[in-house]
Design an enzyme around this catalytic site. Structure first.
Site, mmCIF file in Angstrom:
data_model
loop_
_atom_site.group_PDB
_atom_site.id
_atom_site.type_symbol
_atom_site.label_atom_id
_atom_site.label_comp_id
_atom_site.label_asym_id
_atom_site.label_seq_id
_atom_site.Cartn_x
_atom_site.Cartn_y
_atom_site.Cartn_z
ATOM 1 N N LYS A 96 0.813 -1.224 0.000
ATOM 2 C CA LYS A 96 0.000 0.000 0.000
ATOM 3 C C LYS A 96 0.843 1.270 0.000
ATOM 4 C CE LYS A 96 -4.308 -1.741 1.565
ATOM 5 N NZ LYS A 96 -5.539 -1.498 2.221
ATOM 6 N N LYS A 143 -11.709 -4.362 -2.358
ATOM 7 C CA LYS A 143 -12.662 -3.245 -2.294
ATOM 8 C C LYS A 143 -12.113 -2.010 -2.978
ATOM 9 C CE LYS A 143 -13.378 -4.269 2.304
ATOM 10 N NZ LYS A 143 -12.727 -4.022 3.447
ATOM 11 N N LYS A 159 -5.714 -10.187 -5.845
ATOM 12 C CA LYS A 159 -6.908 -10.622 -5.086
ATOM 13 C C LYS A 159 -8.068 -9.660 -5.337
ATOM 14 C CE LYS A 159 -6.099 -8.147 -0.899
ATOM 15 N NZ LYS A 159 -6.085 -7.928 0.477
HETATM 16 P P1 TYM Z 1 -10.653 -6.379 5.004
HETATM 17 O O1 TYM Z 1 -11.652 -5.333 5.346
HETATM 18 O O2 TYM Z 1 -9.708 -6.092 3.902
HETATM 19 O O3 TYM Z 1 -11.393 -7.724 4.663
HETATM 20 C C1 TYM Z 1 -12.359 -8.316 5.518
HETATM 21 C C2 TYM Z 1 -12.178 -9.828 5.495
HETATM 22 O O4 TYM Z 1 -12.312 -10.308 4.147
HETATM 23 C C3 TYM Z 1 -11.173 -11.107 3.801
HETATM 24 N N1 TYM Z 1 -10.881 -10.907 2.372
HETATM 25 C C4 TYM Z 1 -10.787 -11.897 1.481
HETATM 26 N N2 TYM Z 1 -10.916 -13.227 1.591
HETATM 27 C C5 TYM Z 1 -10.788 -13.969 0.458
HETATM 28 N N3 TYM Z 1 -10.519 -13.439 -0.766
HETATM 29 C C6 TYM Z 1 -10.370 -12.096 -0.914
HETATM 30 N N4 TYM Z 1 -10.118 -11.577 -2.118
HETATM 31 C C7 TYM Z 1 -10.503 -11.265 0.231
HETATM 32 N N5 TYM Z 1 -10.429 -9.925 0.431
HETATM 33 C C8 TYM Z 1 -10.662 -9.725 1.745
HETATM 34 C C9 TYM Z 1 -10.045 -10.568 4.671
HETATM 35 O O5 TYM Z 1 -9.029 -11.523 4.832
HETATM 36 C C10 TYM Z 1 -10.774 -10.264 5.953
HETATM 37 O O6 TYM Z 1 -10.888 -11.414 6.751
HETATM 38 N N6 TYM Z 1 -7.193 -5.844 8.581
HETATM 39 C C11 TYM Z 1 -8.475 -6.425 8.267
HETATM 40 C C12 TYM Z 1 -9.604 -5.953 9.165
HETATM 41 C C13 TYM Z 1 -9.362 -6.138 10.622
HETATM 42 C C14 TYM Z 1 -9.421 -7.363 11.345
HETATM 43 C C15 TYM Z 1 -9.206 -7.035 12.702
HETATM 44 C C16 TYM Z 1 -9.628 -8.676 10.947
HETATM 45 C C17 TYM Z 1 -9.122 -5.158 11.526
HETATM 46 N N7 TYM Z 1 -9.028 -5.686 12.772
HETATM 47 C C18 TYM Z 1 -9.191 -8.018 13.703
HETATM 48 C C19 TYM Z 1 -9.611 -9.669 11.960
HETATM 49 C C20 TYM Z 1 -9.396 -9.336 13.304
HETATM 50 C C21 TYM Z 1 -8.843 -6.053 6.836
HETATM 51 O O7 TYM Z 1 -8.339 -5.124 6.285
HETATM 52 O O8 TYM Z 1 -9.852 -6.809 6.307
#
Ligand code: TYM
Length: 329
Positions: A111, A195, A192
Site C-alpha cells: 500500500k 474493495k 486478489k
Molecule cells: P478487510 O476489510 O480487507 O477484509 C475483511 C475480510 O475479508 C477477507 N478478504 C478476502 N478473503 C478472500 N478473498 C479475498 N479476495 C478477500 N479480500 C478480503 C479478509 O481476509 C478479511 O478477513 N485488517 C483487516 C480488518 C481487521 C481485522 C481485525 C480482521 C481489523 N481488525 C481483527 C480480523 C481481526 C482487513 O483489512 O480486512
C-alpha cells in the site's frame, strides 16, 4: 465458551472475497462461540476518505453483515471507534512492537509503494488490529489468507506482553477457510479481489444484481487452452472460477474441475451458484435499508456489550504495566 473476534474495514462495497473468505465463517461461528464482529472504522482513517462517505459505508457494511446472516441475538456487532479501549491498547502494544517488525508487513509494503503521502497510521495499522483481537481474549480469528501475517504479529505481541508483564492475553489462532480464502479478481486473476480496485468489472459485490453477476462471470479472464482443471499457478483464471463455485456450493474445487469439459458451462454454473448464494442476502439488505434505525440500535447495543469485555481486559493490561492508579500506594 471460546471466543471469536474478527473485523472488516468499511472502505468500499463488500465483495464476494469478503463473504467467502470471512463472513461465511462468521455466520457459522456465531452458533457455537462467544462472537464479536467489528466494523473497523479507525483502520479506515489510515487511508484517504471523505467523512460523509465513510459514515454511509459504516452503515452499509453493517447492513451487509446482518444480511449475510449475522444475528444480533447470537453475536456482538459493533463499530470499533465506539469502544475507546481499541485505540488505548494500541498505544500499549506500540510500545512493545519493533519498527522492523512493522516494516516487514507485506500489506504495508504494497500500500505504501510509490506513495509519497503514506501515513503513520497505515504503518501502525497491524498494531491496532492486534489490539482489536487481544482486547476480547479471542481464541479464534476467522479471516481470509491475506490477514495471516497480521495474525502472526498479533500472536507474537501477545506472547511478548505475557512474558514481559505476566499472563494477560490469550494467544489467538487464525481460522482460514480451506476453500475461498483467496478469491482473485475476475479480470486480473493474479490480484486478489479487493474493495479498492478502481475497475469494478473483476469484482463481484455482494449486492450486485443477478444480471451484473452473470455478466462479470461471463467476461472473466481465463486462458487460451480449453481444458478445465484446478491449478492456480498454471490456470489462475479457471482455478478462481472453480474456487468461487466450490466456495459457493461447499464442493471441492479440484473435484469440480474434473466435471467440466468447457469454460462456458463452468461459467454458467458458477454464475448460477453465486446468484443463488446472494439472492437471500439482497432481499434482507433491501428490508434493512428501510429500517436504518434498527441497524443503529443493533450497533449501539453491540458497542455496550463489547465495551464490557474490552474494558476488563484493558484494566488488566493497565495494571500489568504498572500504571493503574488503583494500585498506587
Ligand atoms: P478487510 O476489510 O480487507 O477484509 C475483511 C475480510 O475479508 C477477507 N478478504 C478476502 N478473503 C478472500 N478473498 C479475498 N479476495 C478477500 N479480500 C478480503 C479478509 O481476509 C478479511 O478477513 N485488517 C483487516 C480488518 C481487521 C481485522 C481485525 C480482521 C481489523 N481488525 C481483527 C480480523 C481481526 C482487513 O483489512 O480486512
Amino acid at each position: 465458551m471460546s471466543t471469536v473476534l474478527s473485523g472488516v474495514r468499511p472502505t468500499g462495497d463488500m465483495h464476494l472475497g469478503n463473504y467467502l473468505g470471512a463472513f461465511k465463517s462468521w455466520v457459522t461461528d456465531q452458533e457455537s462461540y462467544d462472537s464479536y464482529y467489528c466494523i473497523v472504522d479507525l483502520h479506515a482513517l489510515a487511508e484517504d476518505f471523505e467523512p460523509k462517505e465513510l459514515r454511509e459505508r459504516i452503515v452499509n457494511t453493517a447492513i451487509v453483515l446482518l444480511s449475510v446472516g449475522l444475528d444480533p441475538e447470537k453475536c456482538t456487532l459493533f463499530i470499533q471507534s465506539s469502544v475507546p479501549e481499541h485505540a488505548q491498547l494500541t498505544w500499549f502494544l506500540s510500545c512493545i512492537t519493533g519498527f522492523g517488525e512493522l516494516n516487514r508487513m507485506t500489506q504495508f509494503k504494497d500500500k505504501s509503494k510509490n506513495n509519497e503521502s503514506t501515513k503513520v497510521g497505515l504503518f501502525t495499522y497491524p498494531v491496532l488490529m492486534a489490539a482489536d483481537i487481544l482486547l476480547y481474549q479471542a481464541d479464534r480469528v476467522p479471516v481470509g489468507e491475506d490477514q495471516k501475517q497480521h495474525l502472526e504479529l498479533t500472536r507474537d505481541l501477545a506472547i511478548r506482553f505475557n512474558s514481559r508483564f505476566g499472563a494477560t492475553f490469550k494467544v489467538p489462532e487464525p481460522a482460514i477457510p480451506t476453500v475461498g480464502a483467496r478469491i482473485m479478481d475476475l479480470q486480473d486473476p493474479s490480484a486478489k479481489m479487493s474493495k479498492s480496485t478502481k475497475d469494478s468489472s473483476g469484482v463481484i459485490y455482494v449486492l450486485d444484481t443477478p444480471s451484473t453477476v452473470e455478466k462479470k462471470i461471463k467476461r472473466a479472464v481465463t486462458d487460451s487452452e480449453s481444458e478445465v482443471y484446478y491449478d492456480p499457478a498454471k490456470k489462475p483464471g479457471v482455478s478462481n472460477l472453480l474456487e468461487l463455485l466450490g466456495a459457493s456450493t461447499g464442493e471441492d474445487p479440484k473435484q469440480l474441475g474434473e466435471k467440466y469439459t468447457n469454460y462456458g458451462s463452468l461459467k454458467k454454473d458458477c454464475a448460477e451458484a453465486v446468484n443463488s448464494l446472494l439472492a437471500p442476502v439482497k432481499d434482507r439488505a433491501n428490508a434493512l435499508y428501510d429500517d436504518r434505525g434498527a441497524v443503529k440500535e443493533i450497533l449501539r447495543l453491540g458497542a455496550q456489550k463489547a465495551h464490557e469485555k474490552a474494558s476488563s481486559t484493558f484494566a488488566l493490561a493497565t495494571s500489568r504495566m504498572g500504571i493503574s492508579i488503583d494500585e498506587f500506594t
